[in-house]
Design a protein around this motif. Structure first.
Motif, PDB file in Angstrom:
ATOM      1  N   ILE A  88       0.855  -1.187   0.000  1.00 56.32           N
ATOM      2  CA  ILE A  88       0.000   0.000   0.000  1.00 56.32           C
ATOM      3  C   ILE A  88       0.890   1.236   0.000  1.00 56.32           C
ATOM      4  CG2 ILE A  88      -1.679   1.370   1.336  1.00 56.32           C
ATOM      5  CD1 ILE A  88      -2.952  -1.144   0.271  1.00 56.32           C
ATOM      6  N   VAL A  89       0.583   2.206  -0.865  1.00 58.44           N
ATOM      7  CA  VAL A  89       1.216   3.522  -0.814  1.00 58.44           C
ATOM      8  C   VAL A  89       0.122   4.548  -0.545  1.00 58.44           C
ATOM      9  CG1 VAL A  89       2.517   5.287  -2.056  1.00 58.44           C
ATOM     10  CG2 VAL A  89       3.038   2.865  -2.426  1.00 58.44           C
ATOM     11  N   HIS A  90       0.325   5.370   0.476  1.00 59.61           N
ATOM     12  CA  HIS A  90      -0.666   6.381   0.847  1.00 59.61           C
ATOM     13  C   HIS A  90       0.004   7.746   0.775  1.00 59.61           C
ATOM     14  CE1 HIS A  90      -4.391   7.248   3.550  1.00 59.61           C
ATOM     15  NE2 HIS A  90      -4.161   8.232   2.695  1.00 59.61           N
ATOM     16  N   LEU A  91      -0.467   8.581  -0.127  1.00 59.85           N
ATOM     17  CA  LEU A  91       0.098   9.907  -0.383  1.00 59.85           C
ATOM     18  C   LEU A  91      -0.706  10.964   0.365  1.00 59.85           C
ATOM     19  CD1 LEU A  91       0.292   9.369  -4.237  1.00 59.85           C
ATOM     20  CD2 LEU A  91       2.133   8.944  -2.593  1.00 59.85           C
ATOM     21  N   HIS A  92       0.002  11.945   0.935  1.00 60.81           N
ATOM     22  CA  HIS A  92      -0.655  12.949   1.761  1.00 60.81           C
ATOM     23  C   HIS A  92      -0.332  14.359   1.278  1.00 60.81           C
ATOM     24  CE1 HIS A  92      -1.856   9.923   4.737  1.00 60.81           C
ATOM     25  NE2 HIS A  92      -0.686   9.365   4.450  1.00 60.81           N
ATOM     26  N   SER A  93      -1.374  15.116   0.989  1.00 64.73           N
ATOM     27  CA  SER A  93      -1.324  16.509   0.545  1.00 64.73           C
ATOM     28  C   SER A  93      -0.930  16.589  -0.934  1.00 64.73           C
ATOM     29  CB  SER A  93      -0.394  17.340   1.427  1.00 64.73           C
ATOM     30  OG  SER A  93      -0.771  18.694   1.422  1.00 64.73           O
ATOM     31  N   SER A  94      -1.096  17.798  -1.496  1.00 64.14           N
ATOM     32  CA  SER A  94      -1.067  17.964  -2.955  1.00 64.14           C
ATOM     33  C   SER A  94       0.255  17.601  -3.611  1.00 64.14           C
ATOM     34  CB  SER A  94      -1.434  19.412  -3.308  1.00 64.14           C
ATOM     35  OG  SER A  94      -2.724  19.732  -2.851  1.00 64.14           O
ATOM     36  N   ALA A  95       1.376  18.091  -3.063  1.00 61.92           N
ATOM     37  CA  ALA A  95       2.671  17.824  -3.695  1.00 61.92           C
ATOM     38  C   ALA A  95       2.986  16.334  -3.695  1.00 61.92           C
ATOM     39  CB  ALA A  95       3.770  18.613  -2.983  1.00 61.92           C
ATOM     40  N   SER A  96       2.793  15.679  -2.553  1.00 63.72           N
ATOM     41  CA  SER A  96       3.024  14.234  -2.477  1.00 63.72           C
ATOM     42  C   SER A  96       2.075  13.505  -3.424  1.00 63.72           C
ATOM     43  CB  SER A  96       2.812  13.734  -1.049  1.00 63.72           C
ATOM     44  OG  SER A  96       3.635  14.412  -0.135  1.00 63.72           O
ATOM     45  N   GLY A  97       0.838  13.982  -3.489  1.00 61.85           N
ATOM     46  CA  GLY A  97      -0.151  13.351  -4.340  1.00 61.85           C
ATOM     47  C   GLY A  97       0.214  13.405  -5.805  1.00 61.85           C
ATOM     48  N   PHE A  98       0.791  14.530  -6.223  1.00 67.11           N
ATOM     49  CA  PHE A  98       1.186  14.670  -7.629  1.00 67.11           C
ATOM     50  C   PHE A  98       2.435  13.857  -7.924  1.00 67.11           C
ATOM     51  CE2 PHE A  98       3.318  16.739 -11.197  1.00 67.11           C
ATOM     52  CZ  PHE A  98       2.286  16.786 -12.127  1.00 67.11           C
ATOM     53  N   VAL A  99       3.487  14.079  -7.140  1.00 67.01           N
ATOM     54  CA  VAL A  99       4.756  13.379  -7.374  1.00 67.01           C
ATOM     55  C   VAL A  99       4.579  11.864  -7.256  1.00 67.01           C
ATOM     56  CG1 VAL A  99       7.091  12.998  -6.492  1.00 67.01           C
ATOM     57  CG2 VAL A  99       6.177  15.326  -6.645  1.00 67.01           C
ATOM     58  N   GLY A 100       3.880  11.433  -6.203  1.00 63.18           N
ATOM     59  CA  GLY A 100       3.713  10.008  -5.967  1.00 63.18           C
ATOM     60  C   GLY A 100       2.963   9.294  -7.067  1.00 63.18           C
ATOM     61  N   ARG A 101       1.899   9.925  -7.557  1.00 63.10           N
ATOM     62  CA  ARG A 101       1.083   9.254  -8.565  1.00 63.10           C
ATOM     63  C   ARG A 101       1.788   9.166  -9.914  1.00 63.10           C
ATOM     64  NH1 ARG A 101      -4.772  11.995  -7.771  1.00 63.10           N
ATOM     65  NH2 ARG A 101      -3.443  13.736  -7.097  1.00 63.10           N
ATOM     66  N   TRP A 102       2.791  10.023 -10.160  1.00 61.49           N
ATOM     67  CA  TRP A 102       3.525   9.941 -11.425  1.00 61.49           C
ATOM     68  C   TRP A 102       4.843   9.188 -11.285  1.00 61.49           C
ATOM     69  CZ3 TRP A 102       1.058  10.717 -15.739  1.00 61.49           C
ATOM     70  CH2 TRP A 102      -0.118  11.503 -15.712  1.00 61.49           C
ATOM     71  N   ALA A 103       5.389   9.131 -10.070  1.00 59.39           N
ATOM     72  CA  ALA A 103       6.665   8.436  -9.881  1.00 59.39           C
ATOM     73  C   ALA A 103       6.485   6.945  -9.627  1.00 59.39           C
ATOM     74  CB  ALA A 103       7.421   9.066  -8.711  1.00 59.39           C
ATOM     75  N   ILE A 104       5.368   6.567  -9.074  1.00 62.82           N
ATOM     76  CA  ILE A 104       5.128   5.177  -8.677  1.00 62.82           C
ATOM     77  C   ILE A 104       4.328   4.451  -9.764  1.00 62.82           C
ATOM     78  CG2 ILE A 104       3.824   3.746  -7.029  1.00 62.82           C
ATOM     79  CD1 ILE A 104       4.604   5.825  -4.894  1.00 62.82           C
ATOM     80  N   PRO A 105       4.690   3.222 -10.104  1.00 67.78           N
ATOM     81  CA  PRO A 105       3.899   2.446 -11.073  1.00 67.78           C
ATOM     82  C   PRO A 105       2.561   2.023 -10.448  1.00 67.78           C
ATOM     83  CG  PRO A 105       5.699   1.125 -10.193  1.00 67.78           C
ATOM     84  CD  PRO A 105       5.897   2.503  -9.653  1.00 67.78           C
ATOM     85  N   CYS A 106       1.552   2.846 -10.637  1.00 71.72           N
ATOM     86  CA  CYS A 106       0.264   2.644  -9.959  1.00 71.72           C
ATOM     87  C   CYS A 106      -0.444   1.365 -10.380  1.00 71.72           C
ATOM     88  CB  CYS A 106      -0.647   3.850 -10.207  1.00 71.72           C
ATOM     89  SG  CYS A 106      -0.023   5.402  -9.523  1.00 71.72           S
TER      90      CYS A 106
END
Length: 356
Positions: A88-106
């Motif tokens: 599980i990856v849980h991203l918190h707040s806007s910057a993490s949400g943007f970077v995480g969703r594009w850096a991680i193979p969802c």
């Protein structure tokens, strides 16, 4: 499961949220937090967490905008993902949400994103800036992930971005606050004390706070915190505490009769939930988060203008409104609907359903 939380803004509400939820998650899972340092991040932040939590400082997290435009932030997040191999990856707040969703193979793992207040709802920028923020959120929502908003109102905004959205109300650690609750009094102080808490910045609307204080010159107003817009608080009956420990801040809330939150935008404010549980009479602005929790005349009051705040406070002091009973109902509502144990259970259910 291995759970990886990614939090660029490791301070204030996001920090409180992660302290509460990860302590409970560590009972059943291997928990990691990748975090960045902000000016409001406590210097002893690592000592605040359960020793079972793996804390990883990410130096490329340099504030919201500085993180989003930093290629190294994406590389660091991708490397962490590969090293930890979380379920599980849980991203918190806007910057993490943007970077995480594009850096991680969802498509290879379960990714969740909690905005803690969407950036496009912030009122301190131009309409163009908010439109850009909305577009970034909209594009990121196309990635395979699920938005878990922290309030019903925030969820309504999330559903405009992606139908794969739900919400779990923020919750607070009641056990931590119960000793303070036992010490609170149901009688008004002399003089009456009205407080708020948080950084003195545009979002928290210090101009309106100052206006309310000017309308009620015989009442003592206390701002628990510090910030760049301190100069807006000019009324002679306002006291600014500066930065104090969390323990001292909670004691200050308990020493007040009223808690007001005239914010221009919110997610679901932890400070409000704490004040409600501690049976302070709460008056708030009509924004997402505040209006998800407060029902006027039942467990608090929603106000629009300085005159509205001043009028409600005056009526309560005169005994024309039973503020004490309303504060008691607010405390019961938080205990039932906004406690950290319930919040953690709901997140656990969502996580487990996602990997079946």
């Amino acid at each position: 499961m291995k759970v990886l939380h990614i939090a660029e803004p490791f301070a204030t509400g996001v920090l409180s949220f992660l302290m509460d939820i990860t302590k409970r998650q560590a009972d059943n899972h291997e928990v990691y937090i990748a975090y960045g340092i902000r000016p409001l991040t406590p210097s002893n932040v690592e000592t605040l967490f359960d020793k079972r939590i793996h804390l990883i400082k990410v130096d490329s997290f340099k504030g919201a905008l500085g993180t989003v435009v930093n290629p190294k932030a994406y590389l660091d997040v991708y490397r962490l993902y590969n090293q930890i191999k979380p379920d599980i990856v849980h991203l918190h707040s806007s910057a993490s949400g943007f970077v995480g969703r594009w850096a991680i193979p969802c498509n290879k793992t379960r990714v969740f994103y909690t905005p803690h207040g969407f950036s496009f709802l912030m009122q301190d920028g131009s309409a163009l800036k908010r439109k850009i923020f909305w577009s970034l959120e909209y594009l990121s929502a196309k990635r395979r992930s699920r938005i878990i908003a922290c309030s019903e109102g925030e969820c309504k905004e999330a559903l405009k971005l992606s139908k794969n959205s739900t919400y779990v109300n923020n919750g607070i650690n009641l056990e931590e606050l119960k000793p303070l609750l036992a010490e609170t009094t149901a009688t008004f102080h002399k003089p009456i004390i009205v407080c708020t808490s948080g950084r003195i910045l545009y979002q928290k609307n210090p101009t309106l706070f100052n206006h309310i204080a000017q309308l009620l010159p015989d009442i003592r107003f206390v701002w628990i915190g510090e910030g760049e817009l301190k100069s807006e608080l000019t009324a002679p009956n306002i006291e600014i505490t500066g930065w104090i420990t969390r323990e001292k801040a909670l004691e200050a809330v308990c020493s007040a009769d009223f808690f007001i939150l005239p914010s221009l935008w919110e997610g679901l404010p932890i400070s409000l939930l704490e004040a409600m549980f501690l049976k302070r009479i709460c008056l708030v602005s009509d924004v997402i988060g505040n209006r998800d929790v407060i029902r006027t005349g039942k467990n608090g009051f929603i106000c629009n203008k300085a005159e509205d705040y001043a009028s409600v406070i005056t009526h309560i002091i005169k005994g024309e409104i039973d503020g004490i009973s309303i504060a008691g109902q607010a405390s019961k509502d938080v205990e039932t609907n906004y406690n950290a144990a319930t919040m953690a259970d709901k997140y656990e259910e969502i996580y487990c359903q996602s990997i079946k």
